[in-house]
Structure formats: C-alpha cells, structure tokens
Design a protein around this motif. Structure first.
Motif, PDB file in Angstrom:
ATOM      1  N   TRP A   1       0.820  -1.208   0.000  1.00  0.00           N
ATOM      2  CA  TRP A   1       0.000   0.000   0.000  1.00  0.00           C
ATOM      3  C   TRP A   1       0.859   1.267   0.000  1.00  0.00           C
ATOM      4  CZ3 TRP A   1      -0.419   3.575   4.163  1.00  0.00           C
ATOM      5  CH2 TRP A   1      -1.360   4.594   3.947  1.00  0.00           C
ATOM      6  N   LEU A   2       1.919   1.263   0.812  1.00  0.00           N
ATOM      7  CA  LEU A   2       2.749   2.462   0.958  1.00  0.00           C
ATOM      8  C   LEU A   2       3.564   2.777  -0.296  1.00  0.00           C
ATOM      9  CD1 LEU A   2       4.157   2.111   4.593  1.00  0.00           C
ATOM     10  CD2 LEU A   2       2.670   3.926   3.731  1.00  0.00           C
ATOM     11  N   ALA A   3       4.060   1.755  -0.974  1.00  0.00           N
ATOM     12  CA  ALA A   3       4.942   1.979  -2.117  1.00  0.00           C
ATOM     13  C   ALA A   3       4.288   2.836  -3.210  1.00  0.00           C
ATOM     14  CB  ALA A   3       5.425   0.642  -2.681  1.00  0.00           C
ATOM     15  N   PRO A   4       3.055   2.528  -3.647  1.00  0.00           N
ATOM     16  CA  PRO A   4       2.426   3.393  -4.654  1.00  0.00           C
ATOM     17  C   PRO A   4       2.127   4.799  -4.127  1.00  0.00           C
ATOM     18  CG  PRO A   4       1.381   1.234  -4.608  1.00  0.00           C
ATOM     19  CD  PRO A   4       2.254   1.327  -3.394  1.00  0.00           C
ATOM     20  N   VAL A   5       1.762   4.901  -2.844  1.00  0.00           N
ATOM     21  CA  VAL A   5       1.462   6.210  -2.254  1.00  0.00           C
ATOM     22  C   VAL A   5       2.705   7.093  -2.271  1.00  0.00           C
ATOM     23  CG1 VAL A   5       0.811   7.409  -0.127  1.00  0.00           C
ATOM     24  CG2 VAL A   5      -0.405   5.340  -0.822  1.00  0.00           C
ATOM     25  N   ALA A   6       3.861   6.499  -1.915  1.00  0.00           N
ATOM     26  CA  ALA A   6       5.119   7.254  -1.899  1.00  0.00           C
ATOM     27  C   ALA A   6       5.709   7.426  -3.285  1.00  0.00           C
ATOM     28  CB  ALA A   6       6.127   6.558  -0.987  1.00  0.00           C
ATOM     29  N   GLY A   7       5.258   6.618  -4.244  1.00  0.00           N
ATOM     30  CA  GLY A   7       5.793   6.701  -5.597  1.00  0.00           C
ATOM     31  C   GLY A   7       6.962   5.775  -5.849  1.00  0.00           C
ATOM     32  N   LEU A   8       7.132   4.764  -4.978  1.00  0.00           N
ATOM     33  CA  LEU A   8       8.232   3.828  -5.169  1.00  0.00           C
ATOM     34  C   LEU A   8       8.002   2.969  -6.405  1.00  0.00           C
ATOM     35  CD1 LEU A   8      10.904   2.750  -4.072  1.00  0.00           C
ATOM     36  CD2 LEU A   8       9.605   1.196  -2.597  1.00  0.00           C
ATOM     37  N   TRP A   9       6.760   2.586  -6.620  1.00  0.00           N
ATOM     38  CA  TRP A   9       6.345   1.951  -7.876  1.00  0.00           C
ATOM     39  C   TRP A   9       4.845   2.200  -8.054  1.00  0.00           C
ATOM     40  CZ3 TRP A   9       8.522  -1.967  -4.370  1.00  0.00           C
ATOM     41  CH2 TRP A   9       7.572  -2.605  -3.597  1.00  0.00           C
ATOM     42  N   PRO A  10       4.336   2.111  -9.266  1.00  0.00           N
ATOM     43  CA  PRO A  10       2.921   2.428  -9.516  1.00  0.00           C
ATOM     44  C   PRO A  10       1.994   1.371  -8.925  1.00  0.00           C
ATOM     45  CG  PRO A  10       3.972   1.623 -11.517  1.00  0.00           C
ATOM     46  CD  PRO A  10       5.077   1.824 -10.514  1.00  0.00           C
ATOM     47  N   ALA A  11       0.789   1.813  -8.571  1.00  0.00           N
ATOM     48  CA  ALA A  11      -0.220   0.884  -8.057  1.00  0.00           C
ATOM     49  C   ALA A  11      -0.680  -0.044  -9.167  1.00  0.00           C
ATOM     50  CB  ALA A  11      -1.414   1.664  -7.509  1.00  0.00           C
ATOM     51  N   SER A  12      -0.664  -1.333  -8.871  1.00  0.00           N
ATOM     52  CA  SER A  12      -1.122  -2.311  -9.863  1.00  0.00           C
ATOM     53  C   SER A  12      -1.345  -3.646  -9.178  1.00  0.00           C
ATOM     54  CB  SER A  12      -0.099  -2.478 -10.990  1.00  0.00           C
ATOM     55  OG  SER A  12       1.060  -3.130 -10.519  1.00  0.00           O
ATOM     56  N   ALA A  13      -2.154  -4.469  -9.826  1.00  0.00           N
ATOM     57  CA  ALA A  13      -2.385  -5.824  -9.303  1.00  0.00           C
ATOM     58  C   ALA A  13      -1.106  -6.629  -9.310  1.00  0.00           C
ATOM     59  CB  ALA A  13      -3.453  -6.516 -10.134  1.00  0.00           C
ATOM     60  N   LEU A  14      -0.216  -6.314 -10.254  1.00  0.00           N
ATOM     61  CA  LEU A  14       1.048  -7.035 -10.347  1.00  0.00           C
ATOM     62  C   LEU A  14       1.880  -6.869  -9.071  1.00  0.00           C
ATOM     63  CD1 LEU A  14       2.908  -8.743 -12.136  1.00  0.00           C
ATOM     64  CD2 LEU A  14       3.882  -6.602 -13.032  1.00  0.00           C
ATOM     65  N   GLY A  15       1.822  -5.657  -8.488  1.00  0.00           N
ATOM     66  CA  GLY A  15       2.547  -5.427  -7.247  1.00  0.00           C
ATOM     67  C   GLY A  15       2.037  -6.304  -6.128  1.00  0.00           C
ATOM     68  N   TRP A  16       0.722  -6.417  -6.004  1.00  0.00           N
ATOM     69  CA  TRP A  16       0.128  -7.287  -4.985  1.00  0.00           C
ATOM     70  C   TRP A  16       0.506  -8.743  -5.210  1.00  0.00           C
ATOM     71  CZ3 TRP A  16      -2.454  -6.203  -0.587  1.00  0.00           C
ATOM     72  CH2 TRP A  16      -2.907  -4.887  -0.409  1.00  0.00           C
ATOM     73  N   VAL A  17       0.377  -9.187  -6.452  1.00  0.00           N
ATOM     74  CA  VAL A  17       0.675 -10.588  -6.758  1.00  0.00           C
ATOM     75  C   VAL A  17       2.147 -10.900  -6.513  1.00  0.00           C
ATOM     76  CG1 VAL A  17       0.779 -12.323  -8.593  1.00  0.00           C
ATOM     77  CG2 VAL A  17      -1.210 -10.817  -8.408  1.00  0.00           C
ATOM     78  N   GLY A  18       3.025 -10.014  -7.003  1.00  0.00           N
ATOM     79  CA  GLY A  18       4.462 -10.245  -6.871  1.00  0.00           C
ATOM     80  C   GLY A  18       4.916 -10.291  -5.423  1.00  0.00           C
ATOM     81  N   LEU A  19       4.501  -9.301  -4.631  1.00  0.00           N
ATOM     82  CA  LEU A  19       4.936  -9.245  -3.236  1.00  0.00           C
ATOM     83  C   LEU A  19       4.292 -10.356  -2.406  1.00  0.00           C
ATOM     84  CD1 LEU A  19       6.963  -7.508  -1.829  1.00  0.00           C
ATOM     85  CD2 LEU A  19       5.147  -5.930  -1.169  1.00  0.00           C
ATOM     86  N   SER A  20       3.048 -10.679  -2.717  1.00  0.00           N
ATOM     87  CA  SER A  20       2.383 -11.781  -2.003  1.00  0.00           C
ATOM     88  C   SER A  20       3.048 -13.115  -2.311  1.00  0.00           C
ATOM     89  CB  SER A  20       0.896 -11.842  -2.397  1.00  0.00           C
ATOM     90  OG  SER A  20       0.237 -10.648  -2.057  1.00  0.00           O
ATOM     91  N   SER A  21       3.399 -13.322  -3.575  1.00  0.00           N
ATOM     92  CA  SER A  21       4.069 -14.572  -3.960  1.00  0.00           C
ATOM     93  C   SER A  21       5.435 -14.673  -3.290  1.00  0.00           C
ATOM     94  CB  SER A  21       4.221 -14.642  -5.480  1.00  0.00           C
ATOM     95  OG  SER A  21       2.969 -14.600  -6.120  1.00  0.00           O
ATOM     96  N   TYR A  22       6.167 -13.566  -3.277  1.00  0.00           N
ATOM     97  CA  TYR A  22       7.482 -13.549  -2.626  1.00  0.00           C
ATOM     98  C   TYR A  22       7.351 -13.877  -1.137  1.00  0.00           C
ATOM     99  CZ  TYR A  22      11.227 -11.307   0.023  1.00  0.00           C
ATOM    100  OH  TYR A  22      12.200 -11.038   0.934  1.00  0.00           O
ATOM    101  N   THR A  23       6.351 -13.273  -0.486  1.00  0.00           N
ATOM    102  CA  THR A  23       6.146 -13.507   0.943  1.00  0.00           C
ATOM    103  C   THR A  23       5.779 -14.967   1.205  1.00  0.00           C
ATOM    104  OG1 THR A  23       5.393 -11.218   1.198  1.00  0.00           O
ATOM    105  CG2 THR A  23       4.873 -12.759   2.979  1.00  0.00           C
ATOM    106  N   LEU A  24       4.895 -15.518   0.386  1.00  0.00           N
ATOM    107  CA  LEU A  24       4.474 -16.914   0.552  1.00  0.00           C
ATOM    108  C   LEU A  24       5.654 -17.870   0.378  1.00  0.00           C
ATOM    109  CD1 LEU A  24       2.246 -19.003   0.966  1.00  0.00           C
ATOM    110  CD2 LEU A  24       1.793 -18.908  -1.503  1.00  0.00           C
ATOM    111  N   LEU A  25       6.460 -17.628  -0.642  1.00  0.00           N
ATOM    112  CA  LEU A  25       7.637 -18.475  -0.858  1.00  0.00           C
ATOM    113  C   LEU A  25       8.617 -18.367   0.318  1.00  0.00           C
ATOM    114  CD1 LEU A  25       8.294 -17.830  -4.665  1.00  0.00           C
ATOM    115  CD2 LEU A  25       7.543 -19.985  -3.614  1.00  0.00           C
ATOM    116  N   SER A  26       8.753 -17.158   0.870  1.00  0.00           N
ATOM    117  CA  SER A  26       9.644 -16.971   2.015  1.00  0.00           C
ATOM    118  C   SER A  26       9.135 -17.726   3.233  1.00  0.00           C
ATOM    119  CB  SER A  26       9.775 -15.476   2.332  1.00  0.00           C
ATOM    120  OG  SER A  26      10.361 -14.779   1.255  1.00  0.00           O
ATOM    121  N   VAL A  27       7.823 -17.686   3.449  1.00  0.00           N
ATOM    122  CA  VAL A  27       7.231 -18.419   4.574  1.00  0.00           C
ATOM    123  C   VAL A  27       7.468 -19.915   4.413  1.00  0.00           C
ATOM    124  CG1 VAL A  27       5.054 -19.053   5.677  1.00  0.00           C
ATOM    125  CG2 VAL A  27       5.519 -16.656   5.103  1.00  0.00           C
ATOM    126  N   MET A  28       7.316 -20.407   3.175  1.00  0.00           N
ATOM    127  CA  MET A  28       7.580 -21.823   2.917  1.00  0.00           C
ATOM    128  C   MET A  28       9.043 -22.150   3.194  1.00  0.00           C
ATOM    129  SD  MET A  28       5.361 -22.196  -0.599  1.00  0.00           S
ATOM    130  CE  MET A  28       6.013 -23.824  -0.966  1.00  0.00           C
TER     131      MET A  28
END
Length: 412
Positions: free
Chosen positions: A370-397
């Motif tokens: 949520w913060l990254a698009p607000v600050a302008g670190l990267w644009p808001a998109s579904a890809l950001g949610w999917v990418g970061l969620s997938s990374y987090t899930l793989l890390s938990v595994m």
C-alpha cells in the motif's frame, strides 16, 4: 552515477569469474557470509548515496560558483587529464587522513573490516563517508574544474579500484611503480604492523612513493586482512556504526571536556588517558589469528542467500530509477532495504531473535504494497500485490523448511 549503474553487471560477472578461479586454484578467498556482508554494505552504501549525493554535489557547485580562481573549459582534453590526475591526488589525502584521524576512520573502516580479500570486498563501502568526504575535493572547484568533469573522473577513479581487490593477480613488474595494483593494494588492506597505513593511492601509487607511505607486498610477511579491532559481525548497519559507537562511548566516559571534543579529530586509535586505563581494548594476537565465523546449516545459508538476491534486485531498481523517484519513495526504499539487510545480518550470525525479526520483516510486506504506490516507489497495480504476495508466501515456505530441518531456529 550512470557509469556505476552500467558497470554493476560487469562487477558481478567478474566476481563469478573469480569464484571459478578460486575453485580451480583452491585458494578459498570467498566465504558466503563474508561475501553477503560485503555486498550488503555495498548495497546499503549505494542506496544511502541516492539520498546524500547532493551533499557533495551542492558543496562542489557552490565552491565552483563563489570560490573558483579559474574557469577551465569542459571541452578541453588537457582539462580532463589534469582533473583525472588531480582528483587522485585529492583522493590520496582523503584516503590517508581517513586512516589517520578517528572520525574519518569511523567512516572508512567499513571497507577494511572484511577478513577475506576478493572482488566483493571492493563493493564493501561506507554509508557515512558523505559527511566529511566532500571537503577534500574542494581544491578542484577552486581551480575551476567543471562539475561534469569532476563527477566523471571521480566515477572512473572508483571503477578503477574494483579490479585491485583480488588475490589472483601477482605483482605486475614496472606497472607497480606507477599504478595501484592488486599486490600493493593487498598490502593496504593488511592489519600486519609492516603494512599498516600504507598505499593510499586510488589509481596512481606515485603519491605514496613521493610522500613516504609506500610499502611493497613482502612474500616473507603474508598479509592478514581485516582491522585490528575486529568487527565480529556480518551486519552492515553495525559495520557502519561500530567505530562511531566506540568514539561516542569514550567521549561520554572521559571526565575532561577537552577530550570529549578532541577525540573525534585525534590520530586513529587515540583515546583519553582516563578511559584507556579504565576500559582497555585488547588487540588480537596475529600469530594466532582466526577469522570470524558462525556455523550455519546449509538450508539456512540457501534461504539467506536467496533473500539477499531479492535485495540486490531492489538495490538495482533504486539505482536505476533513483534520479526519477521522489524523496519519499527513496526514503521508503532505503528504510525497507536497511531493515532487510539488518535482519539478514542477524540471520547470518544465528542470533536467537533473528527468526522473530524475519517474521516481522515478512509481515511488513503487507503495508509496503500500500505504501509503495502512495510514496511513488512503484505504480499501483495488481502485479505489485501478486508479486509481493508470492514472494512472501515463498519466504514463509522457506522458513517452514528450515524449521523442520533445524532444531534451533536462530538465524533462519
């Protein structure tokens, strides 16, 4: 900055080549934890530089505008050659005083803390050098060296220094007399008494020969790399703070107000007499020198290495877009980077609380989306949610695999 960005892929290609040579020649100059530690310091330094580069550039530009005695032409070859040589002369004194004065050594010591010596060591840089480093290059502004020329020769000087951080290149004959080489720079990184405070040049070794600070690498005295007050840590944030912390502690402990102030600018290693007597610092015996090491299970190493690769990618992203990102975006990116590298450093050291910090780091990925698009670190998109969620899930595994493999989870 762009030259550095273009050079980064070549840095990693050359590190890979050195790793192959290392295996082929069985020299064992690389250790995973040390390499990640050095590269972490480099990533932290680079991302910090995106926030602080204005300090050097603005002060140089102001000096050029108000103090310049000459106005040298930017399109003249001799100006570029003069600037290249003169920059290295200024660098020599910056580097030399960085070893000879407490407050400057506090910044520069990061580069010397590694007890290994390889191309990754070249990327181990300070994140606090911007505070005072700009002072040493003001003479170039006074003589009218244009800002673009200054920035370019400074970058080329830094790029040259990469290749000299290797143990795989022997002495190079006549080249040793004029230029900094792997051999004479190995001596510079030593903690042996013979080599201490020698060979400060960046490109040219002639300054050391002129000013009496040259020391040839001696086959009879093998180099022992590192600093005389060992870091004993893989954490890049602690690496940047260690010597500042020691100075601050000594300044608080001494009873004399004069000593509280002058300790920062005294020769490296100087301590107030009352503090040195009450809180002695014992230097290690080099005849029984043992490198810092923390046992780590293979799966822990793989997990941390994979996580570090993510931070390398983030660092490359910030470096590539740094000039277009807002200050808020840079601060957010830097904060996430610093936290992650701190946590990975704790993992490499098998700290008992490292696992809790790792869970916290992964949990912070949710507000980051949520913060990254607000600050302008990267644009808001579904890809950001999917990418970061997938990374987090793989890390938990990955954490789950470690947990079922290792009885004690500290660091993984």
């Amino acid at each position: 900055m762009k030259l550095i960005l273009y050079a980064v892929p070549f840095f990693f290609v050359l590190i890979a080549v050195e790793l192959l040579a290392d295996r082929w020649r069985a020299m064992h100059t690389y250790r995973l934890a040390d390499t990640i530690s050095s590269l972490s310091a480099g990533v932290l330094s680079t991302t910090t530089g995106l926030l602080t580069k204005g300090v050097g550039l603005i002060t140089y530009a102001l000096a050029l505008k108000y103090l310049a005695l000459l106005q040298l032409p930017e399109d003249s070859l001799w100006v570029w050659l003069f600037a290249f040589v003169f920059y290295d002369f200024c660098y020599y004194w910056h580097h030399r005083l960085g070893h000879e004065r407490n407050v400057l050594w506090a910044a520069h010591s990061v580069h010397h803390q590694s007890e290994d010596y390889n191309l990754s060591t070249a990327l181990r840089q300070t994140s606090t050098g911007f505070v005072l480093g700009w002072v040493f290059y003001l003479p170039m502004a006074v003589l009218g060296v244009p800002l673009p020329v200054f920035v370019t020769v400074a970058t080329v000087n830094l790029l040259y220094q990469f290749w000299v951080h290797t143990r795989h290149v022997p002495k190079l004959g006549w080249f040793e007399w004029l230029f900094v080489t792997p051999s004479n720079h190995r001596a510079h990184h030593a903690q042996n008494a013979l080599y201490m405070d020698r060979n400060y040049g960046g490109v040219f070794i002639v300054w050391d020969r002129l000013f009496g600070t040259f020391q040839e690498e001696d086959d009879a005295e093998p180099v022992i790399f590192g600093v005389t007050t060992p870091l004993q840590s893989w954490n890049p944030l602690w690496a940047n703070w260690q010597f500042y912390g020691q100075l601050l502690a000594d300044a608080q402990r001494t009873e004399r107000w004069r000593d509280k102030l002058r300790i920062w600018f005294m020769p490296t290693g100087w301590r107030p007499a009352d503090v040195a007597a009450k809180y002695p610092i014992n230097k290690p015996d080099l005849s029984r020198f043992v490198k810092f090491e923390v046992p780590l299970a293979r799966r822990q190493q793989v997990y941390i290495a994979a996580q570090f690769a993510v931070y390398l990618a983030l660092g490359s992203y910030l470096l590539n877009l740094g000039e277009t990102l807002s200050p808020q975006a840079l601060m957010l990116g830097w904060g996430y980077m610093a936290l992650g590298l701190f946590v990975l450093g704790a993992g490499l050291e098998n700290r008992p609380w490292a696992l809790k910090l790792e869970w916290l780091r992964l949990a912070l990925n949710l507000p980051l989306v949520w913060l990254a698009p607000v600050a302008g670190l990267w644009p808001a998109s579904a890809l950001g949610w999917v990418g970061l969620s997938s990374y987090t899930l793989l890390s938990v595994m990955g954490l789950y695999v470690c947990r079922n493999r290792i009885t004690r989870l500290a660091g993984c």
